[in-house]
Motif scaffolding. Structure first.
Motif, PDB file in Angstrom:
ATOM      1  N   VAL A   1      51.391  47.486  48.627  1.00  0.00           N
ATOM      2  CA  VAL A   1      50.082  46.817  48.570  1.00  0.00           C
ATOM      3  C   VAL A   1      49.029  47.751  47.988  1.00  0.00           C
ATOM      4  O   VAL A   1      48.299  47.403  47.055  1.00  0.00           O
ATOM      5  N   SER A   2      48.950  48.980  48.506  1.00  0.00           N
ATOM      6  CA  SER A   2      47.926  49.913  48.030  1.00  0.00           C
ATOM      7  C   SER A   2      48.151  50.312  46.570  1.00  0.00           C
ATOM      8  O   SER A   2      47.194  50.593  45.846  1.00  0.00           O
ATOM      9  N   CYS A   3      49.416  50.306  46.130  1.00  0.00           N
ATOM     10  CA  CYS A   3      49.710  50.652  44.736  1.00  0.00           C
ATOM     11  C   CYS A   3      49.378  49.513  43.782  1.00  0.00           C
ATOM     12  O   CYS A   3      49.073  49.751  42.610  1.00  0.00           O
ATOM     13  N   LEU A   4      49.456  48.274  44.272  1.00  0.00           N
ATOM     14  CA  LEU A   4      49.157  47.115  43.422  1.00  0.00           C
ATOM     15  C   LEU A   4      47.654  46.873  43.277  1.00  0.00           C
ATOM     16  O   LEU A   4      47.204  46.368  42.247  1.00  0.00           O
ATOM     17  N   VAL A   5      46.871  47.267  44.272  1.00  0.00           N
ATOM     18  CA  VAL A   5      45.430  46.989  44.276  1.00  0.00           C
ATOM     19  C   VAL A   5      44.725  47.476  42.999  1.00  0.00           C
ATOM     20  O   VAL A   5      43.951  46.710  42.404  1.00  0.00           O
ATOM     21  N   PRO A   6      44.951  48.719  42.512  1.00  0.00           N
ATOM     22  CA  PRO A   6      44.233  49.159  41.302  1.00  0.00           C
ATOM     23  C   PRO A   6      44.511  48.273  40.079  1.00  0.00           C
ATOM     24  O   PRO A   6      43.610  48.039  39.260  1.00  0.00           O
ATOM     25  N   LEU A   7      45.737  47.755  39.987  1.00  0.00           N
ATOM     26  CA  LEU A   7      46.078  46.871  38.872  1.00  0.00           C
ATOM     27  C   LEU A   7      45.309  45.553  38.986  1.00  0.00           C
ATOM     28  O   LEU A   7      44.824  45.005  37.992  1.00  0.00           O
ATOM     29  N   ILE A   8      45.177  45.063  40.210  1.00  0.00           N
ATOM     30  CA  ILE A   8      44.407  43.829  40.440  1.00  0.00           C
ATOM     31  C   ILE A   8      42.927  44.061  40.111  1.00  0.00           C
ATOM     32  O   ILE A   8      42.289  43.243  39.435  1.00  0.00           O
ATOM     33  N   VAL A   9      42.392  45.195  40.557  1.00  0.00           N
ATOM     34  CA  VAL A   9      40.981  45.515  40.288  1.00  0.00           C
ATOM     35  C   VAL A   9      40.731  45.598  38.783  1.00  0.00           C
ATOM     36  O   VAL A   9      39.736  45.064  38.269  1.00  0.00           O
ATOM     37  N   GLU A  10      41.659  46.226  38.064  1.00  0.00           N
ATOM     38  CA  GLU A  10      41.516  46.321  36.606  1.00  0.00           C
ATOM     39  C   GLU A  10      41.517  44.922  35.975  1.00  0.00           C
ATOM     40  O   GLU A  10      40.735  44.636  35.065  1.00  0.00           O
ATOM     41  N   GLY A  11      42.390  44.052  36.482  1.00  0.00           N
ATOM     42  CA  GLY A  11      42.432  42.684  35.974  1.00  0.00           C
ATOM     43  C   GLY A  11      41.152  41.926  36.276  1.00  0.00           C
ATOM     44  O   GLY A  11      40.693  41.103  35.469  1.00  0.00           O
ATOM     45  N   GLN A  12      40.546  42.212  37.434  1.00  0.00           N
ATOM     46  CA  GLN A  12      39.271  41.572  37.782  1.00  0.00           C
ATOM     47  C   GLN A  12      38.147  42.065  36.867  1.00  0.00           C
ATOM     48  O   GLN A  12      37.283  41.300  36.451  1.00  0.00           O
ATOM     49  N   GLN A  13      38.178  43.349  36.530  1.00  0.00           N
ATOM     50  CA  GLN A  13      37.166  43.904  35.630  1.00  0.00           C
ATOM     51  C   GLN A  13      37.272  43.291  34.239  1.00  0.00           C
ATOM     52  O   GLN A  13      36.275  43.150  33.535  1.00  0.00           O
ATOM     53  N   ARG A  14      38.504  42.892  33.862  1.00  0.00           N
ATOM     54  CA  ARG A  14      38.723  42.239  32.562  1.00  0.00           C
ATOM     55  C   ARG A  14      38.522  40.722  32.637  1.00  0.00           C
ATOM     56  O   ARG A  14      38.777  40.018  31.673  1.00  0.00           O
ATOM     57  N   GLN A  15      38.129  40.242  33.825  1.00  0.00           N
ATOM     58  CA  GLN A  15      37.881  38.813  34.037  1.00  0.00           C
ATOM     59  C   GLN A  15      39.134  37.951  33.878  1.00  0.00           C
ATOM     60  O   GLN A  15      39.029  36.768  33.558  1.00  0.00           O
ATOM     61  N   GLU A  16      40.308  38.519  34.071  1.00  0.00           N
ATOM     62  CA  GLU A  16      41.537  37.713  33.960  1.00  0.00           C
ATOM     63  C   GLU A  16      42.159  37.442  35.331  1.00  0.00           C
ATOM     64  O   GLU A  16      43.087  36.659  35.450  1.00  0.00           O
ATOM     65  N   ILE A  17      41.637  38.091  36.372  1.00  0.00           N
ATOM     66  CA  ILE A  17      42.095  37.863  37.745  1.00  0.00           C
ATOM     67  C   ILE A  17      40.890  37.427  38.577  1.00  0.00           C
ATOM     68  O   ILE A  17      39.792  37.977  38.416  1.00  0.00           O
ATOM     69  N   ILE A  18      41.108  36.451  39.449  1.00  0.00           N
ATOM     70  CA  ILE A  18      40.009  35.891  40.236  1.00  0.00           C
ATOM     71  C   ILE A  18      39.298  36.965  41.068  1.00  0.00           C
ATOM     72  O   ILE A  18      39.905  37.948  41.488  1.00  0.00           O
ATOM     73  N   GLN A  19      38.027  36.731  41.306  1.00  0.00           N
ATOM     74  CA  GLN A  19      37.194  37.696  42.036  1.00  0.00           C
ATOM     75  C   GLN A  19      37.319  37.485  43.547  1.00  0.00           C
ATOM     76  O   GLN A  19      36.354  37.144  44.225  1.00  0.00           O
ATOM     77  N   GLN A  20      38.519  37.686  44.064  1.00  0.00           N
ATOM     78  CA  GLN A  20      38.773  37.658  45.506  1.00  0.00           C
ATOM     79  C   GLN A  20      39.046  39.088  45.948  1.00  0.00           C
ATOM     80  O   GLN A  20      39.274  39.964  45.117  1.00  0.00           O
ATOM     81  N   ASP A  21      39.047  39.318  47.245  1.00  0.00           N
ATOM     82  CA  ASP A  21      39.344  40.651  47.774  1.00  0.00           C
ATOM     83  C   ASP A  21      40.698  41.107  47.227  1.00  0.00           C
ATOM     84  O   ASP A  21      41.722  40.445  47.465  1.00  0.00           O
ATOM     85  N   PRO A  22      40.738  42.232  46.481  1.00  0.00           N
ATOM     86  CA  PRO A  22      41.992  42.672  45.861  1.00  0.00           C
ATOM     87  C   PRO A  22      43.089  43.014  46.876  1.00  0.00           C
ATOM     88  O   PRO A  22      44.279  42.805  46.596  1.00  0.00           O
ATOM     89  N   VAL A  23      42.692  43.503  48.045  1.00  0.00           N
ATOM     90  CA  VAL A  23      43.693  43.812  49.077  1.00  0.00           C
ATOM     91  C   VAL A  23      44.333  42.526  49.582  1.00  0.00           C
ATOM     92  O   VAL A  23      45.549  42.432  49.733  1.00  0.00           O
ATOM     93  N   GLN A  24      43.483  41.496  49.812  1.00  0.00           N
ATOM     94  CA  GLN A  24      44.015  40.211  50.259  1.00  0.00           C
ATOM     95  C   GLN A  24      44.951  39.611  49.211  1.00  0.00           C
ATOM     96  O   GLN A  24      45.988  39.028  49.549  1.00  0.00           O
ATOM     97  N   LEU A  25      44.611  39.747  47.941  1.00  0.00           N
ATOM     98  CA  LEU A  25      45.473  39.240  46.864  1.00  0.00           C
ATOM     99  C   LEU A  25      46.816  39.978  46.854  1.00  0.00           C
ATOM    100  O   LEU A  25      47.874  39.352  46.715  1.00  0.00           O
TER     101      LEU A  25
END
Length: 198
Positions: A140-164
């Motif tokens: 989970v902790s290793c996946l979070v930075p990838l999710i955050v990067e995707g959110q910064q690029r506006q391609e991943i929804i703006q939900q809590d990255p840990v929850q995702l």
């Protein structure tokens, strides 16, 4: 003619792997508490004493398997980060690799070992310390930075990255358990899981 040092090392490594492979099967069926070294020896087609020659206890074997399970989950995330494309494309690639590995029974059993490790009171203290250590890399902790990067690029929804990340792994674990219970169960297309990020 006596065996070379390299040959002896190769035999030792192979036997250790055989024991770990057998133990994974037994722990998955019987759980940590009910498993005995004699069960592992029988599964590995080795003598009781020979298993003790390689491992001091079933707790040591279980701990090795937990480390292997954790490492394999983190490795697939690290490999995904080396792939070309956007963060979402990397998560899709990772999901496809995980689903492909479902056909290899051993990989699915590692999911069960991690579930036992994190839910059972009977696991070795070393496992408890490993899982609660600040240095422990959880998937989970290793996946979070990838999710955050995707959110910064506006391609991943703006939900809590840990929850995702938690939801993603809950989905993966659920599918793995379902596949163990029902081996013929269809594995969904990776795109189905990726939709949760959009």
């Amino acid at each position: 003619m006596p065996r070379s040092r390299e040959q002896n090392l190769e035999i030792r490594n192979q036997r250790s792997e055989d024991i770990l492979h057998a133990a994974l099967n037994v722990f998955s069926r019987r759980g940590m508490v009910a498993t005995k070294i004699s069960d592992i020896a029988k599964e590995a087609h080795l003598s009781h004493g020979l298993v003790y020659h390689y491992f001091a206890s079933k707790e040591e074997i279980f701990t090795r398997l937990v480390r292997r399970a954790a490492d394999s989950s983190v490795q697939i995330i690290e490999q995904s980060q080396l792939q070309a494309g956007t963060p979402l494309a990397k998560i899709k690639w990772m999901t496809e690799q995980i689903f492909q590995s479902f056909s290899e029974g051993q990989y699915i059993l590692l999911f069960l070992i991690m579930i036992q490790a994190s839910t059972s009171d009977a696991v070795p203290d070393e496992v408890k310390q490993l899982l609660s250590s600040p240095e422990f890399k959880s998937p989970v902790s290793c996946l979070v930075p990838l999710i955050v990067e995707g959110q910064q690029r506006q391609e991943i929804i703006q939900q809590d990255p840990v929850q995702l990340a938690v939801a993603y792994y809950a989905f993966i674990q659920g599918l793995a358990i379902n596949k163990l219970q029902w081996p013929q169960a269809p594995v969904p297309d990776a795109e189905l899981i990726i939709k949760m990020f959009k």
